[in-house]
Design a protein around this motif. Structure first.
Motif, PDB file in Angstrom:
ATOM      1  N   MET A 186       0.840  -1.178   0.000  1.00 13.59           N
ATOM      2  CA  MET A 186       0.000   0.000   0.000  1.00 13.59           C
ATOM      3  C   MET A 186       0.886   1.243   0.000  1.00 13.59           C
ATOM      4  N   LYS A 187       0.563   2.180  -0.878  1.00 12.11           N
ATOM      5  CA  LYS A 187       1.341   3.410  -0.970  1.00 12.11           C
ATOM      6  C   LYS A 187       0.971   4.348   0.169  1.00 12.11           C
ATOM      7  N   LYS A 188       1.976   5.049   0.671  1.00 12.60           N
ATOM      8  CA  LYS A 188       1.743   6.028   1.724  1.00 12.60           C
ATOM      9  C   LYS A 188       1.739   7.422   1.129  1.00 12.60           C
ATOM     10  N   LEU A 189       1.012   8.305   1.754  1.00 12.28           N
ATOM     11  CA  LEU A 189       0.908   9.690   1.302  1.00 12.28           C
ATOM     12  C   LEU A 189       1.968  10.522   1.997  1.00 12.28           C
ATOM     13  N   TYR A 190       2.780  11.219   1.204  1.00  7.57           N
ATOM     14  CA  TYR A 190       3.803  12.112   1.710  1.00  7.57           C
ATOM     15  C   TYR A 190       3.717  13.435   0.961  1.00  7.57           C
ATOM     16  N   ARG A 191       4.131  14.520   1.614  1.00  6.90           N
ATOM     17  CA  ARG A 191       4.265  15.798   0.916  1.00  6.90           C
ATOM     18  C   ARG A 191       5.512  15.733   0.054  1.00  6.90           C
ATOM     19  N   SER A 192       5.397  16.226  -1.172  1.00  6.13           N
ATOM     20  CA  SER A 192       6.500  16.144  -2.122  1.00  6.13           C
ATOM     21  C   SER A 192       7.553  17.206  -1.827  1.00  6.13           C
ATOM     22  N   VAL A 193       8.801  16.816  -1.950  1.00  7.62           N
ATOM     23  CA  VAL A 193       9.914  17.751  -1.812  1.00  7.62           C
ATOM     24  C   VAL A 193      10.288  18.304  -3.182  1.00  7.62           C
ATOM     25  N   THR A 194      10.206  17.472  -4.199  1.00 10.33           N
ATOM     26  CA  THR A 194      10.636  17.870  -5.531  1.00 10.33           C
ATOM     27  C   THR A 194       9.552  18.568  -6.334  1.00 10.33           C
ATOM     28  N   SER A 241       6.830  20.823  -5.376  1.00  8.46           N
ATOM     29  CA  SER A 241       6.059  21.615  -4.426  1.00  8.46           C
ATOM     30  C   SER A 241       6.028  23.074  -4.837  1.00  8.46           C
ATOM     31  N   LYS A 242       4.902  23.709  -4.599  1.00 13.93           N
ATOM     32  CA  LYS A 242       4.752  25.148  -4.792  1.00 13.93           C
ATOM     33  C   LYS A 242       4.665  25.836  -3.431  1.00 13.93           C
ATOM     34  N   GLY A 275       1.458  18.055  -4.721  1.00 20.00           N
ATOM     35  CA  GLY A 275       2.399  17.200  -5.440  1.00 20.00           C
ATOM     36  C   GLY A 275       2.416  15.785  -4.894  1.00 20.00           C
ATOM     37  N   GLY A 276       2.393  15.672  -3.584  1.00 18.86           N
ATOM     38  CA  GLY A 276       2.357  14.345  -2.962  1.00 18.86           C
ATOM     39  C   GLY A 276       1.041  13.637  -3.200  1.00 18.86           C
ATOM     40  N   LEU A 277      -0.057  14.389  -3.156  1.00 16.29           N
ATOM     41  CA  LEU A 277      -1.368  13.804  -3.423  1.00 16.29           C
ATOM     42  C   LEU A 277      -1.473  13.341  -4.867  1.00 16.29           C
ATOM     43  N   ALA A 278      -0.909  14.115  -5.796  1.00 14.81           N
ATOM     44  CA  ALA A 278      -0.919  13.720  -7.203  1.00 14.81           C
ATOM     45  C   ALA A 278      -0.105  12.456  -7.421  1.00 14.81           C
ATOM     46  N   ARG A 279       1.030  12.356  -6.772  1.00 17.30           N
ATOM     47  CA  ARG A 279       1.853  11.152  -6.896  1.00 17.30           C
ATOM     48  C   ARG A 279       1.128   9.956  -6.295  1.00 17.30           C
ATOM     49  N   TRP A 280       0.456  10.156  -5.181  1.00 24.03           N
ATOM     50  CA  TRP A 280      -0.277   9.086  -4.504  1.00 24.03           C
ATOM     51  C   TRP A 280      -1.451   8.595  -5.351  1.00 24.03           C
ATOM     52  N   LEU A 281      -2.139   9.536  -6.020  1.00 23.35           N
ATOM     53  CA  LEU A 281      -3.272   9.190  -6.874  1.00 23.35           C
ATOM     54  C   LEU A 281      -2.851   8.811  -8.295  1.00 23.35           C
ATOM     55  N   ASN A 282      -1.574   9.027  -8.615  1.00 21.23           N
ATOM     56  CA  ASN A 282      -1.027   8.740  -9.934  1.00 21.23           C
ATOM     57  C   ASN A 282      -1.718   9.570 -11.025  1.00 21.23           C
ATOM     58  N   VAL A 283      -1.860  10.869 -10.764  1.00 19.73           N
ATOM     59  CA  VAL A 283      -2.421  11.817 -11.725  1.00 19.73           C
ATOM     60  C   VAL A 283      -1.471  13.001 -11.850  1.00 19.73           C
ATOM     61  N   THR A 305       0.032  16.654 -11.471  1.00 21.45           N
ATOM     62  CA  THR A 305       0.031  17.603 -10.362  1.00 21.45           C
ATOM     63  C   THR A 305      -0.802  18.837 -10.677  1.00 21.45           C
ATOM     64  N   THR A 306      -0.753  19.297 -11.915  1.00 17.90           N
ATOM     65  CA  THR A 306      -1.520  20.479 -12.296  1.00 17.90           C
ATOM     66  C   THR A 306      -3.014  20.244 -12.118  1.00 17.90           C
ATOM     67  N   LEU A 307      -3.481  19.066 -12.436  1.00 16.28           N
ATOM     68  CA  LEU A 307      -4.890  18.730 -12.257  1.00 16.28           C
ATOM     69  C   LEU A 307      -5.293  18.810 -10.789  1.00 16.28           C
ATOM     70  N   VAL A 308      -4.466  18.279  -9.915  1.00 16.69           N
ATOM     71  CA  VAL A 308      -4.769  18.318  -8.481  1.00 16.69           C
ATOM     72  C   VAL A 308      -4.773  19.764  -7.983  1.00 16.69           C
ATOM     73  N   ARG A 309      -3.807  20.567  -8.433  1.00 17.78           N
ATOM     74  CA  ARG A 309      -3.759  21.969  -8.010  1.00 17.78           C
ATOM     75  C   ARG A 309      -4.977  22.749  -8.491  1.00 17.78           C
ATOM     76  N   LEU A 310      -5.407  22.499  -9.729  1.00 20.87           N
ATOM     77  CA  LEU A 310      -6.606  23.172 -10.240  1.00 20.87           C
ATOM     78  C   LEU A 310      -7.860  22.758  -9.473  1.00 20.87           C
TER      79      LEU A 310
END
Length: 71
Positions: free
Chosen positions: A1-9, A11-12, A18-26, A28-33
């Protein structure tokens, strides 16, 4: 199971989107919008949840991998 982390690379502000987008595999721009639109239409409730999530969700290690495995 993948864990949710805040992205370091990717991030705005705090790296939460960024971390949520990586976790959902979508993208990042879509998640931010989606977060920006939800913040406008929820009258600030999403902003409060964003701040709480930024405090609770741990930041990933600088290598991008937290436990040595690439999911």
């Amino acid at each position: 199971m993948k864990k949710l982390y805040r992205s370091v690379t990717d991030s705005k502000l705090t790296g939460l989107c960024g971390g949520l987008a990586r976790w959902l595999n979508v993208d990042t721009t879509l998640v931010r919008l989606l977060v920006a639109a939800a913040a406008v239409f929820s009258f600030g409730t999403v902003l409060v949840l964003y701040v709480i999530g930024s405090v609770i969700v741990p930041k990933e290690s600088y290598g991008g991998f937290t436990d040595g495995f690439d999911y």
